[in-house]
Design a protein around this motif. Structure first.
Motif, mmCIF file in Angstrom:
data_model
loop_
_atom_site.group_PDB
_atom_site.id
_atom_site.type_symbol
_atom_site.label_atom_id
_atom_site.label_comp_id
_atom_site.label_asym_id
_atom_site.label_seq_id
_atom_site.Cartn_x
_atom_site.Cartn_y
_atom_site.Cartn_z
ATOM 1 N N ARG A 279 17.688 40.087 2.852
ATOM 2 C CA ARG A 279 18.347 38.774 2.923
ATOM 3 C C ARG A 279 18.588 38.227 1.515
ATOM 4 O O ARG A 279 19.655 37.706 1.203
ATOM 5 C CB ARG A 279 17.485 37.813 3.736
ATOM 6 C CG ARG A 279 18.170 36.477 3.937
ATOM 7 C CD ARG A 279 17.673 35.726 5.123
ATOM 8 N NE ARG A 279 16.268 35.417 5.012
ATOM 9 C CZ ARG A 279 15.619 34.665 5.895
ATOM 10 N NH1 ARG A 279 16.235 34.193 6.934
ATOM 11 N NH2 ARG A 279 14.354 34.407 5.729
ATOM 12 N N ASP A 303 26.660 31.685 15.605
ATOM 13 C CA ASP A 303 26.174 31.127 14.348
ATOM 14 C C ASP A 303 26.076 32.282 13.353
ATOM 15 O O ASP A 303 25.158 33.112 13.430
ATOM 16 C CB ASP A 303 24.802 30.475 14.593
ATOM 17 C CG ASP A 303 24.144 30.029 13.299
ATOM 18 O OD1 ASP A 303 24.771 30.197 12.225
ATOM 19 O OD2 ASP A 303 23.009 29.541 13.360
ATOM 20 N N THR A 305 25.262 32.716 10.228
ATOM 21 C CA THR A 305 24.100 33.002 9.362
ATOM 22 C C THR A 305 22.920 33.548 10.168
ATOM 23 O O THR A 305 22.188 34.413 9.691
ATOM 24 C CB THR A 305 23.670 31.766 8.531
ATOM 25 O OG1 THR A 305 23.592 30.663 9.413
ATOM 26 C CG2 THR A 305 24.606 31.495 7.379
ATOM 27 N N SER A 306 22.754 33.062 11.385
ATOM 28 C CA SER A 306 21.639 33.635 12.159
ATOM 29 C C SER A 306 21.961 35.066 12.590
ATOM 30 O O SER A 306 21.076 35.914 12.709
ATOM 31 C CB SER A 306 21.227 32.752 13.336
ATOM 32 O OG SER A 306 22.320 32.566 14.177
ATOM 33 N N ASP A 309 21.025 37.173 9.709
ATOM 34 C CA ASP A 309 19.568 37.385 9.719
ATOM 35 C C ASP A 309 19.211 38.515 10.679
ATOM 36 O O ASP A 309 18.414 39.394 10.368
ATOM 37 C CB ASP A 309 18.828 36.114 10.172
ATOM 38 C CG ASP A 309 18.443 35.258 8.974
ATOM 39 O OD1 ASP A 309 18.767 35.669 7.842
ATOM 40 O OD2 ASP A 309 17.831 34.193 9.186
#
Ligand code: DON
Length: 563
Positions: A279, A303, A305-306, A309
């Motif tokens: 990350r 989403d 950005t999630s 991740d």
């Protein structure tokens, strides 16, 4: 019974049924499956457990436990195979009751009966690689050959990868029948990294179907580096094997227990440190993520950005070479995990995945790999190459030093050598490529089904060959053009052990007549083999009239079948 137990039992039953269905037809003249099982129940034919006992015991009264496990391993099965759980548990309990760690026929039967279908398949050499020992010898040679290579660079963009020794090197394979072989550092955990891409794509297709997934992702090789900030003409990622496609694919999957199922519940871990580092060092992936978002590549409401991740987390899933070979084998086996029998992925998901691994799985080397190796594969920056030989086996090669294109140096060498030796390339001709080995070919045991070989074994007194024939469902009462049986020949040659085996273990007709009307007894008397005469007489005396009648009927029926 708890639900999980019921479903395990169902899975096992289904698997056993599949294996039975896959069994090749019995030899001509041999009783059919149902007929044979009725006759086995009636005690006319020896049970599968008995035949297995005779095969492994090699003429001894008892089988030492280690002899059984060694014989088992030589077929490629592991004692820890979940499909052999009942047998191994029973073996453990039973051995405690013996003073010498050996099993007589009765104890042996008790141990093997719950897994007899799988065990019989293994010892009858019905697995996809019949001569597994010799195949493994070749694999070890290829491993040694690649071990000598010293080139390549271990990835060092994050400390979790940089710490690996360049000397680490391992190969593990699992066939579609669950035969296992490993060599080298096969128990060291490492991260799947990009090797996870085909797996998550398969899960996405399994969950949503091809049409839905490919609304978001293309199917063409990109011809560009895996992390290029680039989309195709339709503003979609080129394919699910490059980062952009894999990030979009990540947004389509929700469940992680697939990974455990794919690996047959063998080691699947997670490296949180790798996740954090990925990350922190993932600027390019964030750039790709924003670009994908701008071009509306994700399903609505995602989403980004999630999802990124989650992408980094999936790259950080740990496997060992061994457990990953089971994942590859699940792909080779049409989505069924070979060692649990569980259906993990749909056939559609597996076929799509293998197609895209074939055309796009090896970075900018994909075209060359498809040309030279001709097999679906996916490499990762940790040094793994997940290789699939469809319908045969899954292989994981792992060695951290990478070539300029990002593929494991030793892994590429191994894959290339593998298809030079075996005809595994997608376009190798299975009939006319004499220069390469085909380990799928039936071994010697399978081909010697002719009456000549049966009678020759009887002539030379080769009981162990006869044991193998019997276990392979060969009709032990077959006759040659003079209507002579193995029992005639063995009696004429005075091979008492063969005569005893044919009568007691195979329960052959003791009084067949050849074209001159002679029986085995006539032969033994004629050639003066008194021990054989005694065996035949004793056996005859033991026979009840009823048994003889049933047996005669069965023998006549078999004969009818042959004419
Ligand atoms: O996305 C990345 O940069 C890596 N963590 C994935 C690495 C990898 O194996 C390269 N693959 N295509």
């Amino acid at each position: 019974m708890p639900r999980s137990q019921i479903s395990r039992k169902l899975v096992k039953l289904t698997r056993q049924l599949q294996m039975l269905q896959q069994s090749p037809p019995l030899a001509r003249g041999a009783p059919s499956g149902t007929e044979a099982s009725l006759q086995r129940k009636a005690g006319i034919l020896p049970s599968l457990e008995d035949l297995l006992f005779y095969t492994i015991a090699e003429g001894q009264e008892k089988i030492p436990a280690h002899k059984f496990t060694t014989a088992l391993k030589s077929t490629g099965l592991r004692t820890g195979d979940p499909r052999l759980k009942e047998c191994m548990e029973m073996l453990k309990v039973t051995l405690k009751t013996t003073s010498d760690g050996a099993l007589d026929r009765h104890l042996f039967k008790k141990c093997v009966q719950s897994n007899i279908v799988l065990l019989t398949q293994a010892f009858r050499k019905k697995f996809v690689i019949p001569d597994f020992q010799s195949f493994c010898g070749h694999i070890d040679d290829l491993y040694e050959n690649a071990k000598n290579l010293s080139g390549g660079q271990v990835a060092d963009y994050i400390p979790q990868l940089a710490r690996f020794s360049p000397d680490l090197w391992s190969v593990a394979l699992c066939t579609v029948d669950g035969q296992r072989h490993t060599v080298g550092d096969t128990k060291v955990p490492f991260c799947l990294q990009s090797c996870v891409k085909p797996l998550k794509y398969a899960i996405a297709v399994h969950d949503h179907g091809t049409e839905y997934v490919h609304r978001f992702i293309g199917k063409e090789p990109s011809g560009l580096r895996f992390n290029k900030l680039f989309l195709n003409e339709d503003d979609k990622p080129h394919n699910p094997m490059v980062n952009a496609g894999a990030i979009v694919c990540t947004s389509l999957i929700k469940v992680m227990n697939f990974m455990n199922k794919l690996a047959g519940n063998e080691y699947v871990g997670f490296s949180n440190a790798t996740f954090q580092s990925e990350r922190e060092s993932g600027d390019r992936n964030f750039a790709i993520g924003y670009y994908l978002k701008e071009k509306k590549c994700f399903p609505e409401g995602t989403d980004m950005t999630s999802i990124l991740d989650f992408y980094f987390q999936l790259c950080s899933i740990e496997v060992t070479c061994e457990s990953a070979s089971v994942m590859a084998a699940t792909l080779a086996n049409g989505g069924f995990c070979p060692i649990t029998g569980e259906r993990v992925l749909s056939p559609e998901a597996v076929r799509n995945t293998l197609s895209l691994m074939h055309s796009c799985g090896m970075y900018d080397f994909s075209g060359q790999f498809a040309f030279h190796v001709g097999l679906p594969a996916k490499s990762g920056v940790a040094g793994g190459i997940l290789l699939v030989v469809p319908n045969v086996m899954g292989i994981m090669c792992w060695s951290p030093p990478l070539d300029k294109l990002g593929n494991s140096v030793r892994g590429i060498q191994f894959c290339t050598d593998l298809v030079s030796l075996f005809n595994f390339h997608n376009y190798d001709n299975l009939r006319h490529f004499a220069k390469k080995h085909d380990p799928r070919r039936e071994g010697g045991d399978q081909r010697v089904k002719s009456v000549i070989n049966l009678l020759f074994a009887a002539y030379t007194g080769d009981v162990s060959a006869l044991r193998r024939f019997a276990l392979s469902s060969m009709d032990m009462e077959q006759r040659d053009y003079d209507s002579r049986t193995a029992l005639h020949v063995a009696a004429a040659e005075g091979h008492a052990e063969v005569v005893r085996f044919l009568l007691e273990a195979c329960k052959v007709n003791p009084v067949p007549k050849d074209r001159w009307g002679n029986t085995p007894m006539d032969e033994a008397v004629h050639f003066g083999h008194h021990d054989v005469v005694t065996i035949l007489k004793d056996y005859h005396n033991q026979y009840s009239p009823q048994d003889t009648a049933v047996e005669k009927q069965s023998a006549e029926k078999n004969l009818d079948g042959m004419l």
